[in-house]
Enzyme design. Structure first.
Site, PDB file in Angstrom:
ATOM      1  N   HIS A 163     -19.341  44.488  -9.383  1.00 17.93           N
ATOM      2  CA  HIS A 163     -18.852  45.389 -10.427  1.00 17.93           C
ATOM      3  C   HIS A 163     -19.997  45.886 -11.298  1.00 17.93           C
ATOM      4  CE1 HIS A 163     -18.933  41.327 -12.140  1.00 17.93           C
ATOM      5  NE2 HIS A 163     -19.188  41.930 -13.301  1.00 17.93           N
ATOM      6  N   ARG A 173     -19.327  51.323 -27.738  1.00 15.44           N
ATOM      7  CA  ARG A 173     -18.386  50.523 -26.946  1.00 15.44           C
ATOM      8  C   ARG A 173     -18.600  49.052 -27.274  1.00 15.44           C
ATOM      9  NH1 ARG A 173     -18.217  47.689 -21.931  1.00 15.44           N
ATOM     10  NH2 ARG A 173     -16.687  48.427 -20.382  1.00 15.44           N
TER      11      ARG A 173
END
Length: 203
Positions: A163, A173
């Site tokens: 990932h 973020r």
């Protein structure tokens, strides 16, 4: 989510906002960005966070651990090092200085730390509202996750789940990252005492 993000913002004030990744480990007492690593606890003083905030953070980790254990039908699951909050700032002028700064590469968690059995993320900000880019991507089968504040994502940490976090293009973020092990020898003590700690079994 708001309380966890507030704790992140308090700890990360020490290093400012330069762009790229900032990693805050409230448990062991360190914050890291492109410029290097600093202690968030000044000479062991715990005034940065209140006892109530430490308790809240510890309770949050335990609730997540119990949820992951139940979700995957595990008999045992242990909190292991590290657990940290990551802030990613989109900044075109920022340049990575080391491999650790290049957060956007595809990887397998267990390849870097062999005792990681389960990984997870608790998002503290929302895609499109707080930032652009920064999608979570599992390579095979292809899957993209749009972060949303309060969304909890967990998955096994082995080669079945390569990932990446795609590069944040703009905005900020925030995400709480955590790992768990099925090996009791790798159980990490939850310190949360306003002091620096360097070893996972330290008392």
């Amino acid at each position: 989510v708001l309380s966890t993000r507030e704790m992140a913002e308090i700890g990360m004030k020490i290093v400012g906002e330069t762009g790229g990744p900032t990693i805050l480990d409230i448990n062991t007492g360190f914050v890291r960005n492109t410029e290097g690593i600093k202690s968030i606890y000044n000479k062991g003083e715990s005034s940065l966070y209140s006892p109530e905030q430490f308790k809240f953070y510890g309770d949050t980790i335990e609730k997540i651990r119990a949820f992951v254990q139940e979700t995957f039908g595990l008999e045992f699951l242990y909190f292991t090092a590290p657990t940290f909050i990551t802030r990613l700032i989109g900044n075109d002028s920022w340049e990575p200085r080391s491999l650790h700064d290049e957060y956007y590469h595809i990887h397998v968690d267990k390849d870097s730390t062999g005792h990681y059995d389960y990984s997870g993320l608790l998002y503290l900000s929302t895609y499109k509202k707080d930032f652009e880019g920064g999608l979570f991507h599992i390579q095979e089968p292809p899957m993209y996750v749009e972060p949303s504040a309060g969304l909890l994502l967990s998955f096994s940490a082995g080669k079945e789940n390569p990932h990446q976090v795609q590069k944040v293009e703009s905005g900020t973020r925030y995400c709480l990252s955590f790992w768990f092990s099925c090996d009791s020898r790798k159980k990490f003590k939850t310190f949360l005492d306003g002091k620096m700690h360097a070893r996972f079994g330290e008392r």
